[in-house]
Design a protein around this motif. Structure first.
Motif, short mmCIF file in Angstrom:
data_model
loop_
_atom_site.label_atom_id
_atom_site.label_comp_id
_atom_site.label_asym_id
_atom_site.label_seq_id
_atom_site.Cartn_x
_atom_site.Cartn_y
_atom_site.Cartn_z
N GLU A 38 -2.17 -0.79 -9.61
CA GLU A 38 -3.15 -0.91 -8.75
C GLU A 38 -4.02 -2.20 -8.83
OE1 GLU A 38 -5.32 2.60 -9.51
OE2 GLU A 38 -3.84 4.00 -8.32
N ASN A 39 -4.05 -2.61 -10.24
CA ASN A 39 -4.91 -3.90 -10.41
C ASN A 39 -3.96 -4.94 -9.88
OD1 ASN A 39 -7.26 -4.77 -11.87
ND2 ASN A 39 -5.72 -6.12 -13.09
N GLN A 40 -2.85 -5.08 -9.88
CA GLN A 40 -1.86 -6.19 -9.20
C GLN A 40 -1.70 -6.09 -7.74
OE1 GLN A 40 -2.18 -8.17 -11.91
NE2 GLN A 40 -0.29 -8.97 -11.27
N GLY A 41 -2.32 -5.01 -7.13
CA GLY A 41 -2.36 -4.67 -5.82
C GLY A 41 -1.36 -3.81 -5.09
N PHE A 42 -0.65 -2.94 -6.07
CA PHE A 42 0.16 -2.02 -5.47
C PHE A 42 -0.42 -0.86 -5.56
CE2 PHE A 42 2.70 -5.53 -7.46
CZ PHE A 42 3.78 -5.53 -6.40
N THR A 43 -1.30 -0.49 -4.35
CA THR A 43 -2.07 0.87 -4.47
C THR A 43 -1.42 1.72 -4.22
OG1 THR A 43 -2.54 0.29 -2.07
CG2 THR A 43 -4.02 -0.60 -3.64
N GLY A 44 -0.17 1.93 -3.69
CA GLY A 44 0.71 3.25 -3.28
C GLY A 44 -0.24 4.29 -2.63
N ARG A 45 -0.89 3.93 -1.68
CA ARG A 45 -1.68 5.05 -0.85
C ARG A 45 -0.97 5.90 0.20
NH1 ARG A 45 -5.43 0.54 -0.78
NH2 ARG A 45 -4.85 0.32 1.34
N GLU A 46 0.17 5.03 0.63
CA GLU A 46 0.92 5.59 1.75
C GLU A 46 2.30 6.20 1.37
OE1 GLU A 46 0.70 3.09 5.15
OE2 GLU A 46 -1.39 2.65 4.79
N THR A 86 0.76 -1.08 -0.09
CA THR A 86 -0.01 0.01 0.01
C THR A 86 0.68 1.25 -0.04
OG1 THR A 86 -0.31 -0.07 2.30
CG2 THR A 86 -1.78 -1.21 1.51
N SER A 87 2.08 1.13 -0.13
CA SER A 87 2.92 2.32 0.07
C SER A 87 3.83 2.52 -1.30
CB SER A 87 4.10 2.01 1.15
OG SER A 87 5.14 2.91 1.33
N GLU A 88 4.19 3.63 -1.48
CA GLU A 88 5.06 3.56 -2.73
C GLU A 88 6.34 3.33 -2.55
OE1 GLU A 88 4.50 4.73 -5.50
OE2 GLU A 88 2.56 5.79 -5.09
N GLU A 89 6.64 2.93 -1.28
CA GLU A 89 8.24 2.19 -1.01
C GLU A 89 8.10 0.85 -1.53
OE1 GLU A 89 11.78 1.27 0.96
OE2 GLU A 89 10.77 3.12 0.56
#
Length: 246
Positions: free
Chosen positions: A238-246, A101-104
């Motif tokens: 995002e479709n693969q689960g990498f939402t990068g919200r945080e 959920t993180s850009e990390e």
């Protein structure tokens, strides 16, 4: 200077390949070299898809932007950031995988893939093979993901063409070391330094293309970076689960 350093300093991208097959032991060295690259927290978050089938290579060559050498070379390797195994590890221990959920996660994945692919390139070139990385694997990412049957938390970062060279192009000039290596603090590039490098690249391209291309480095780079050239990356991540919200 030892042979490893000589090989590194002799690197060039190859875009014409012989039809000669790569021996299985050579391919294994290339893949093992990738596995022995360092990875963040020993997460080993890289998977490599080995593509040899002609029909699959033809399809991928089209998906990455009609780059014919992908189909021409005997092997095309696709390096993926892979948090699928980490997700299984979290599940085993009753935990939720939060990093995705993180850009990390994107930074860690890209760095780990880069380190692994770098090792593969060095290994391949040390055996007389040629390579060229293919960032175009992200041009049509959902098609690639579907074709390769990539599960959630796995994403194709870059491809690598590997084969025996049918050309030996001149090395493309790099920037002067003083523009790349900074001692203690970062130094901004000066206009005259950029002008000088622009002229160097223009002269190189003019000679290599017989005068057909005289473009400067700054023209080529700005021409690409004036837009988001792979606009489907965010949605497919995002479709693969990498939402990068945080």
């Amino acid at each position: 200077m030892n042979e490893t350093v000589k090989s590194l300093l002799n690197h060039r991208s190859i875009r014409k390949y012989s039809s000669r097959d790569i021996e299985e032991k050579e391919l294994n060295y290339i893949l093992e070299a990738a596995q022995w690259a360092p990875s963040s927290i020993h997460g080993q978050g890289v998977s490599i898809i080995v593509v040899k089938d002609k029909e699959n290579k033809d399809k991928l060559a089209h998906l990455v932007g009609d780059q014919g050498y992908v189909a021409e070379a005997p092997v095309f390797l696709i390096y993926c950031m892979d948090f699928n195994r980490a997700a299984k590890a979290c599940e085993k221990n009753g935990l939720e995988i939060k990093i995705i959920t993180s850009e990390e996660a994107n930074l860690v994945g890209a760095v780990d893939v880069g380190l692994a692919m770098g090792n593969s390139i060095v290994a391949a070139e040390s055996m007389g093979l040629g390579t060229v990385p293919i960032g175009g694997i992200r041009k049509n990412p959902m098609d690639v993901i579907e074709m390769l049957n990539l599960p959630k938390y796995v994403y194709p970062i870059c491809g690598l063409v590997v084969g025996y060279p049918e050309e030996n192009p001149d090395q493309k000039p790099r920037m002067p070391k003083e523009l790349v290596v900074h001692n203690e603090k970062y130094k901004e590039i000066k206009k005259e330094q950029l002008d000088s490098y622009d002229d160097l690249i223009s002269d190189y391209l003019k000679e290599r293309t017989g005068g057909a291309d005289k473009s400067q480095w700054s023209q080529r780079i700005s021409g690409v970076y004036k837009s988001i050239y792979y606009p489907r990356v965010k949605e497919s991540l995002e479709n693969q689960g990498f939402t990068g919200r945080e």
